[in-house]
Each structure stands twice: as C-alpha cells, then as structure tokens.
Scaffold this motif. Structure first.
Motif, PDB file in Angstrom:
ATOM      1  N   ALA A   2       1.615 -20.208  22.498  1.00 56.74           N
ATOM      2  CA  ALA A   2       1.854 -21.585  22.532  1.00 56.74           C
ATOM      3  C   ALA A   2       1.667 -22.097  23.805  1.00 56.74           C
ATOM      4  CB  ALA A   2       3.487 -21.579  22.494  1.00 56.74           C
ATOM      5  N   PRO A   3       1.407 -23.639  23.752  1.00 53.49           N
ATOM      6  CA  PRO A   3       0.939 -24.173  24.905  1.00 53.49           C
ATOM      7  C   PRO A   3       2.086 -24.269  26.033  1.00 53.49           C
ATOM      8  CG  PRO A   3       0.539 -25.706  22.956  1.00 53.49           C
ATOM      9  CD  PRO A   3       1.337 -24.356  22.495  1.00 53.49           C
ATOM     10  N   CYS A   4       3.224 -23.891  25.827  1.00 54.88           N
ATOM     11  CA  CYS A   4       4.225 -23.944  26.702  1.00 54.88           C
ATOM     12  C   CYS A   4       4.449 -22.480  27.413  1.00 54.88           C
ATOM     13  CB  CYS A   4       5.705 -24.325  26.038  1.00 54.88           C
ATOM     14  SG  CYS A   4       6.261 -23.116  24.741  1.00 54.88           S
ATOM     15  N   PHE A   5       3.417 -21.770  27.106  1.00 58.66           N
ATOM     16  CA  PHE A   5       3.278 -20.325  27.491  1.00 58.66           C
ATOM     17  C   PHE A   5       3.686 -20.366  29.203  1.00 58.66           C
ATOM     18  CE2 PHE A   5       0.616 -17.016  29.497  1.00 58.66           C
ATOM     19  CZ  PHE A   5       1.330 -16.072  29.266  1.00 58.66           C
ATOM     20  N   ARG A   6       4.635 -19.629  29.718  1.00 58.81           N
ATOM     21  CA  ARG A   6       5.070 -19.674  31.336  1.00 58.81           C
ATOM     22  C   ARG A   6       5.317 -18.251  31.523  1.00 58.81           C
ATOM     23  NH1 ARG A   6       8.894 -24.523  32.645  1.00 58.81           N
ATOM     24  NH2 ARG A   6       7.969 -24.295  34.486  1.00 58.81           N
ATOM     25  N   VAL A   7       4.905 -17.934  32.772  1.00 66.66           N
ATOM     26  CA  VAL A   7       5.043 -16.516  33.496  1.00 66.66           C
ATOM     27  C   VAL A   7       5.767 -16.563  34.891  1.00 66.66           C
ATOM     28  CG1 VAL A   7       4.065 -14.655  34.209  1.00 66.66           C
ATOM     29  CG2 VAL A   7       2.778 -15.477  32.066  1.00 66.66           C
TER      30      VAL A   7
END
Length: 374
Positions: A2-7
């Motif tokens: 997903a575009p909201c992918f956060r690490v």
C-alpha cells in the motif's frame, strides 16, 4: 504494498554506543529519508550530550527499561559479555505496535552499514512475522552453549519443557539466525512475540549471551513464521551462512573494488573504526565506504572516530589474491560437506587463517618484507 507503507528503523544499545548506532541508522536514511519512515534508538538511559545529539540528528530515543525489566532481573550472572540493552531489540514489535503508523520495523546492530538503496517494500512484503538470515542449524547453538555454561543450562531440554515440540527443536531446518538485521511485521507480531521472548528468557533462567541466542530460540516456536532473506541484506564476510549466495562470495574474493550485490554490510569481525582490521581488498572497499559516510555526518560525529579520517589504499598483490582464492575454495568445499552433517559452516582452519591475516603486526611485517605481494 500500500502507498502508506511505513517502516520504523531502530536499534537497541546502551548510552555509550548511541553515537555509533546513530551513525549506522543514518546510513539507511540516506536512501530511505522519506517522512513516512522513522528512526529510533531504544534503551534504558541516555546522557544529556547524547540526547542533544539525537535531537540534532532527528533520531528519537525511546526508554523501554520498564517494558524490558525482565532482561535485568532474570539475567544469568554468568552472562556479562553484552549489555542488557542488546536484548531490548526483541521488544521492537511491541513498541511500534502501540504506534499504529508503522507496518514494519527494521532493526540493526551498531556495526551495520547500508551502502546502497534496495527495494525496501519488496524485502518486507514476504515477512508475515519476522525476517532474518540463517547461519546454521539451531542444534549447533545448543552444543556451543552447553560448553559455555558447563552444563548449568540445557537449552534444548528447557525449550522442550516450555512446550516447544521436540521434533521442531531438533530439526535441521530449525535455524540459528544472525540478528544484525531483522525485519519485523509489526501487526503480525504485535505483543505476543515479546511475551514469548519473556517466557523463554525466564524459563531458561536468563542464560543467554546475546540477543541472537534469545531470538533464535524463541523463533523456533512453531507459532513463529520466519522468512529467511538473502545474505546481501546482512553480509558479514565471515563465511558463516546457511544458504550461501555464491555470486556474492565469488565477487567478494575475486573482485578488488566493488560488489554490486551487497546492500547491507555487517562488520562482525573487523570493526571499521579500528585500523588494520581489514585486509581483503573488497573488505577494505566496504570499510572505506563506511568511513566516507562517517566523514559526511553533521554535528562533529566524524571526530569521534580518528581512523575514519583516512581510507585504505586498496591493493591486491599475489599473496593476498592467493589467500583469497584458497579461502573461497575452502568455503565452497566446507559448505557442501558441513551443512548435511550439522557442523559449523566455518571450520576452525578458516577462522584461524582469517584471524591471523587480520593481525596488525603480521600485516605490517608482511608489508615491510614484500609490499608488492600485498
């Protein structure tokens, strides 16, 4: 993905190691500086000087001493090699689960260096629970710890007593993992992973030298899904790996300047801030990249490592080349022979040669005797 992918990129350490760990984290931010991602150090205490440093670097310190109290109260008195904060890395998924912004967290050791950009989403996507690089069957870890603890703790028997299936514990497919680089699925693990680690730590009376012991043994539980990623994401050139990337090793031993396939280096043996710890041309090249990164850091961080001010002059004479070729062939033969027999993937002979070649005195003597060979 997903575009909201956060690490959340993070590491755990004590106050003394914070500058080194911050430098390691910043090597990743060069390529993953998007505002969606965050950079953190988890620990138990931070000095005013280091708090000011992290503020300037935009790295967040998270005090997890209360959450991780068990690693202090139940730790075996014989285990003094590493600080208690090394175990805090196991709490990462719980810490970032409370912060619903992050899909994954990526943990690193302070001697890790990211030298090139890679497909972060592609690396994380296959990880249901945790992603690591295997170094060998877990049973070899049991054998080694039995010697270290002189029979005081039978790790294998204790895991079985805690409910780990015997066939899983003894299986050659149940691995010990190197924990220098770990991908954690925050939602997949949430809080139950840390609860499992606590149960294992207390159940084995805290008889763990390092986080690698604890995480490898906890990951042997059948409820944990481990994705084994390629060693190019945790390359330590110590020849201790379960699934060898032969192209990577061929490039390391036979090319003097560059290995395009290495994304993350892990300086397990031969810290890059210590002069004389790198002798192979490719190793020197990776160390030079680390030192160039250090010199580019703001707020006087470069002044903390005197050796980072000068690069290695990369050479590759006949003696070094011959040694590298011999080690490569030995590594290939040993990997084929040793793995089925559940032995160490790196024999004593290879380590002996490797350690000898890293000895500063020997290197200086060889250079004085015949510099053209080196």
């Amino acid at each position: 993905m997903a575009p909201c992918f956060r690490v959340a990129f993070f590491a755990s350490c004590d106050d003394n190691y914070i500058p080194t760990t911050a430098a390691a984290l910043l090597s990743f931010r060069r390529f993953f500086g998007d505002a969606r991602h965050g950079y953190f150090i988890v620990g138990s205490h931070i000095s005013n000087a280091n708090a000011d440093l992290l503020l300037k670097l935009n790295v967040t310190f998270v005090d997890v001493s209360n959450l991780c109290k068990v690693f202090e109260t139940h730790r075996n008195a014989r285990c003094t090699k590493y600080v208690k904060e090394c175990f805090y890395i196991a709490a990462g998924p719980s810490v970032f689960y409370q912060n619903t912004e992050y899909d994954f967290c990526l943990s690193i050791d302070g001697d890790v260096f990211c030298q090139r950009e890679f497909d972060l989403a592609g690396l994380c996507k296959p990880v249901r629970h945790v992603g690591m690089r295997g170094v060998g069957p877990l049973r070899r870890c049991f054998e080694d710890r039995a010697v270290r603890f002189k029979g005081e703790c039978d790790h294998r028997a204790e895991l079985i007593r805690l409910g780990f299936p015997e066939e899983t514990v003894d299986s050659p497919q149940t691995l010990e993992y190197n924990t220098g680089v770990i991908i954690w699925n925050v939602r997949g693990l949430n809080r139950w992973w840390f609860e499992l680690c606590e149960r294992v730590f207390v159940g084995l009376d805290g008889a763990f030298e390092s986080d690698q012991d604890l995480i490898s043994m906890a990951a042997a539980h059948p409820s944990v899904d481990v994705h084994e990623f390629d060693e190019c994401y945790n390359f330590n050139y110590s020849m201790d790996t379960y699934k060898a990337n032969w192209k990577l090793w061929f490039d390391f031993y036979f090319r003097n300047r560059n290995v395009d396939g290495v994304y993350i280096s892990h300086f397990i043996r031969g810290k890059p801030w210590i002069r004389g710890n790198a002798i192979f041309p490719m190793q020197q090249h990776l160390v030079n990249q680390w030192r160039a990164h250090i010199r580019s850091l703001p707020h006087g961080l470069d002044s903390r490592w005197e050796e980072a001010r000068a690069d290695y002059e990369i050479k590759g004479g006949m003696l070094i080349q011959a040694l590298m070729h011999a080690l490569f062939m030995w590594h290939m033969v040993n990997h084929v022979v040793a793995i089925p027999n559940l032995k160490y993937t790196t024999p004593i002979f290879t380590y002996s040669v490797y350690i000898l070649t890293l000895t500063k005195k020997l290197h200086s003597a060889l250079f004085a005797f015949a510099p053209s060979l080196l």
